[in-house]
Design a protein around this motif. Structure first.
Motif, PDB file in Angstrom:
ATOM      1  N   MET A   1       0.862  -1.372   0.187  1.00 16.46           N
ATOM      2  CA  MET A   1      -0.058  -0.161   0.158  1.00 16.46           C
ATOM      3  C   MET A   1       1.010   1.282   0.026  1.00 16.46           C
ATOM      4  SD  MET A   1      -3.270   0.672   2.409  1.00 16.46           S
ATOM      5  CE  MET A   1      -4.126   2.208   2.506  1.00 16.46           C
ATOM      6  N   GLU A   2       2.190   1.144   0.458  1.00 19.00           N
ATOM      7  CA  GLU A   2       2.861   2.270   0.569  1.00 19.00           C
ATOM      8  C   GLU A   2       3.476   2.796  -1.010  1.00 19.00           C
ATOM      9  OE1 GLU A   2       6.153   1.748   3.281  1.00 19.00           O
ATOM     10  OE2 GLU A   2       5.026   1.291   4.957  1.00 19.00           O
ATOM     11  N   ALA A   3       3.136   1.960  -1.653  1.00 17.14           N
ATOM     12  CA  ALA A   3       3.640   2.332  -3.041  1.00 17.14           C
ATOM     13  C   ALA A   3       2.884   3.351  -3.843  1.00 17.14           C
ATOM     14  CB  ALA A   3       3.987   0.942  -3.986  1.00 17.14           C
ATOM     15  N   ASN A   4       1.681   3.303  -3.552  1.00 14.24           N
ATOM     16  CA  ASN A   4       0.665   4.108  -3.889  1.00 14.24           C
ATOM     17  C   ASN A   4       0.803   5.538  -3.370  1.00 14.24           C
ATOM     18  OD1 ASN A   4      -0.448   2.126  -5.000  1.00 14.24           O
ATOM     19  ND2 ASN A   4      -2.223   1.839  -3.338  1.00 14.24           N
ATOM     20  N   LEU A   5       1.559   5.937  -2.447  1.00 18.74           N
ATOM     21  CA  LEU A   5       1.910   7.159  -1.924  1.00 18.74           C
ATOM     22  C   LEU A   5       3.433   7.525  -2.039  1.00 18.74           C
ATOM     23  CD1 LEU A   5       0.747   9.691  -0.382  1.00 18.74           C
ATOM     24  CD2 LEU A   5       1.487   8.647   1.902  1.00 18.74           C
ATOM     25  N   GLN A   6       3.355   8.391  -3.119  1.00 21.46           N
ATOM     26  CA  GLN A   6       4.866   9.076  -3.340  1.00 21.46           C
ATOM     27  C   GLN A   6       4.874  10.572  -2.922  1.00 21.46           C
ATOM     28  OE1 GLN A   6       7.178   7.135  -4.964  1.00 21.46           O
ATOM     29  NE2 GLN A   6       5.698   5.399  -4.629  1.00 21.46           N
ATOM     30  N   LEU A   7       5.688  10.628  -2.146  1.00 15.08           N
ATOM     31  CA  LEU A   7       5.959  12.027  -1.527  1.00 15.08           C
ATOM     32  C   LEU A   7       7.331  12.538  -1.876  1.00 15.08           C
ATOM     33  CD1 LEU A   7       3.788  11.739   1.724  1.00 15.08           C
ATOM     34  CD2 LEU A   7       3.225  12.943  -0.282  1.00 15.08           C
ATOM     35  N   PRO A   8       7.479  13.696  -2.096  1.00 17.79           N
ATOM     36  CA  PRO A   8       9.098  13.940  -2.175  1.00 17.79           C
ATOM     37  C   PRO A   8       9.948  14.005  -0.909  1.00 17.79           C
ATOM     38  CG  PRO A   8       7.410  15.999  -2.337  1.00 17.79           C
ATOM     39  CD  PRO A   8       6.588  14.714  -2.182  1.00 17.79           C
ATOM     40  N   PRO A   9      11.191  13.484  -0.991  1.00 18.55           N
ATOM     41  CA  PRO A   9      11.796  13.115   0.164  1.00 18.55           C
ATOM     42  C   PRO A   9      12.092  14.458   0.967  1.00 18.55           C
ATOM     43  CG  PRO A   9      12.873  12.379  -1.685  1.00 18.55           C
ATOM     44  CD  PRO A   9      11.485  13.069  -2.215  1.00 18.55           C
ATOM     45  N   ILE A  10      12.196  15.826   0.160  1.00 16.78           N
ATOM     46  CA  ILE A  10      12.650  16.761   0.916  1.00 16.78           C
ATOM     47  C   ILE A  10      11.459  17.275   1.975  1.00 16.78           C
ATOM     48  CG2 ILE A  10      11.285  18.512  -0.738  1.00 16.78           C
ATOM     49  CD1 ILE A  10      14.717  19.033   0.702  1.00 16.78           C
ATOM     50  N   LEU A  11      10.486  16.772   2.063  1.00 14.22           N
ATOM     51  CA  LEU A  11       9.603  16.854   3.093  1.00 14.22           C
ATOM     52  C   LEU A  11       9.907  16.280   4.276  1.00 14.22           C
ATOM     53  CD1 LEU A  11       5.984  16.361   1.374  1.00 14.22           C
ATOM     54  CD2 LEU A  11       6.809  18.356   2.004  1.00 14.22           C
ATOM     55  N   PHE A  12      10.801  15.284   4.438  1.00 14.59           N
ATOM     56  CA  PHE A  12      11.202  14.602   5.420  1.00 14.59           C
ATOM     57  C   PHE A  12      12.673  14.773   5.554  1.00 14.59           C
ATOM     58  CE2 PHE A  12       7.857  12.595   3.426  1.00 14.59           C
ATOM     59  CZ  PHE A  12       6.625  12.681   4.568  1.00 14.59           C
ATOM     60  N   TRP A  13      13.091  15.903   5.635  1.00 10.45           N
ATOM     61  CA  TRP A  13      14.583  16.292   5.494  1.00 10.45           C
ATOM     62  C   TRP A  13      15.445  15.821   6.662  1.00 10.45           C
ATOM     63  CZ3 TRP A  13      10.858  19.727   6.752  1.00 10.45           C
ATOM     64  CH2 TRP A  13      10.885  20.169   7.701  1.00 10.45           C
ATOM     65  N   ASP A  14      14.721  15.687   7.906  1.00 10.59           N
ATOM     66  CA  ASP A  14      15.503  15.160   9.077  1.00 10.59           C
ATOM     67  C   ASP A  14      15.350  13.750   9.364  1.00 10.59           C
ATOM     68  OD1 ASP A  14      12.704  15.356   9.502  1.00 10.59           O
ATOM     69  OD2 ASP A  14      12.676  16.248  11.332  1.00 10.59           O
ATOM     70  N   ILE A  15      14.671  12.949   8.703  1.00 14.91           N
ATOM     71  CA  ILE A  15      14.582  11.618   8.992  1.00 14.91           C
ATOM     72  C   ILE A  15      15.077  10.828   7.444  1.00 14.91           C
ATOM     73  CG2 ILE A  15      13.130  11.823  10.764  1.00 14.91           C
ATOM     74  CD1 ILE A  15      11.026  10.813   8.573  1.00 14.91           C
ATOM     75  N   ASP A  16      15.421   9.446   7.694  1.00 13.38           N
ATOM     76  CA  ASP A  16      15.350   8.572   6.571  1.00 13.38           C
ATOM     77  C   ASP A  16      14.069   8.321   5.893  1.00 13.38           C
ATOM     78  OD1 ASP A  16      16.223   7.134   4.355  1.00 13.38           O
ATOM     79  OD2 ASP A  16      17.059   5.682   5.656  1.00 13.38           O
ATOM     80  N   PRO A  17      13.473   8.864   4.815  1.00 10.21           N
ATOM     81  CA  PRO A  17      12.176   8.600   4.321  1.00 10.21           C
ATOM     82  C   PRO A  17      11.943   7.201   3.964  1.00 10.21           C
ATOM     83  CG  PRO A  17      13.203  10.322   3.123  1.00 10.21           C
ATOM     84  CD  PRO A  17      14.235   9.929   3.743  1.00 10.21           C
ATOM     85  N   SER A  18      13.287   6.513   3.645  1.00  7.30           N
ATOM     86  CA  SER A  18      13.012   5.002   3.058  1.00  7.30           C
ATOM     87  C   SER A  18      12.406   4.252   4.427  1.00  7.30           C
ATOM     88  CB  SER A  18      14.210   4.469   2.480  1.00  7.30           C
ATOM     89  OG  SER A  18      15.122   4.402   3.367  1.00  7.30           O
ATOM     90  N   LYS A  19      12.701   4.471   5.667  1.00  7.73           N
ATOM     91  CA  LYS A  19      12.163   3.846   6.796  1.00  7.73           C
ATOM     92  C   LYS A  19      11.222   4.318   7.330  1.00  7.73           C
ATOM     93  CE  LYS A  19      17.104   2.633   7.880  1.00  7.73           C
ATOM     94  NZ  LYS A  19      18.220   2.847   8.966  1.00  7.73           N
ATOM     95  N   LEU A  20      10.178   4.992   6.713  1.00 10.34           N
ATOM     96  CA  LEU A  20       8.947   5.702   7.098  1.00 10.34           C
ATOM     97  C   LEU A  20       7.875   4.865   7.170  1.00 10.34           C
ATOM     98  CD1 LEU A  20       8.223   8.571   8.290  1.00 10.34           C
ATOM     99  CD2 LEU A  20       7.721   9.169   6.143  1.00 10.34           C
ATOM    100  N   ASP A  21       7.145   4.646   8.181  1.00  7.92           N
ATOM    101  CA  ASP A  21       6.099   3.613   8.244  1.00  7.92           C
ATOM    102  C   ASP A  21       4.689   4.519   7.879  1.00  7.92           C
ATOM    103  OD1 ASP A  21       3.782   1.878   8.445  1.00  7.92           O
ATOM    104  OD2 ASP A  21       4.551   1.382  10.571  1.00  7.92           O
ATOM    105  N   TYR A  22       3.918   4.386   6.727  1.00  7.62           N
ATOM    106  CA  TYR A  22       3.130   5.390   6.348  1.00  7.62           C
ATOM    107  C   TYR A  22       1.816   5.273   7.328  1.00  7.62           C
ATOM    108  CZ  TYR A  22       5.879   6.793   2.401  1.00  7.62           C
ATOM    109  OH  TYR A  22       6.939   7.414   1.539  1.00  7.62           O
ATOM    110  N   ASP A  23       1.567   4.140   7.583  1.00  9.69           N
ATOM    111  CA  ASP A  23       0.326   3.707   8.631  1.00  9.69           C
ATOM    112  C   ASP A  23       0.628   4.117  10.120  1.00  9.69           C
ATOM    113  OD1 ASP A  23      -1.153   2.885   6.601  1.00  9.69           O
ATOM    114  OD2 ASP A  23      -0.166   0.816   6.556  1.00  9.69           O
ATOM    115  N   ALA A  24       1.758   3.804  10.574  1.00  9.25           N
ATOM    116  CA  ALA A  24       2.054   4.230  11.963  1.00  9.25           C
ATOM    117  C   ALA A  24       2.450   5.300  12.378  1.00  9.25           C
ATOM    118  CB  ALA A  24       3.233   3.148  12.545  1.00  9.25           C
TER     119      ALA A  24
END
Length: 98
Positions: A1-24
């Motif tokens: 389900m995460e593949a459907n949400l494509q957000l620019p990584p610049i929004l998450f400049w302070d964390i690693d966007p690849s490790k972000l859990d979209y539901d939690a």
């Protein structure tokens, strides 16, 4: 389900966007998008989470800037006084309020 949400990584400049859990971490993600994202990002989170979840998460957000709060209040037709950030903002006195 995460593949459907494509957000620019610049929004998450302070964390690693690849490790972000979209539901939690939905409130964190939605908060970043509404304050710093584009219109395309806004429509993406509405499609992914649905308007009810976006509204419920933002009602519980601890901080929103004034423009974002006004927009969300207008968009969801919810008075600003029902947002948690509005209540917290009013309970914290300003030191120098010009």
């Amino acid at each position: 389900m995460e593949a459907n949400l494509q957000l620019p990584p610049i929004l998450f400049w302070d964390i690693d966007p690849s490790k972000l859990d979209y539901d939690a971490k939905a409130r964190f993600i939605i908060g970043r998008v509404v304050m710093y994202g584009s219109l395309a990002d806004w429509t993406a989170i509405l499609a992914y989470y649905g308007p009810d979840r976006v509204r419920d998460e933002m009602l519980q957000e601890r901080y929103l800037d004034k423009k974002t709060l006004n927009y969300l209040s207008f968009y969801f037709e919810v008075p600003k006084t029902e947002f948690r950030c509005y209540t917290l903002q009013q309970s914290i006195p300003q030191h120098w309020n010009y």
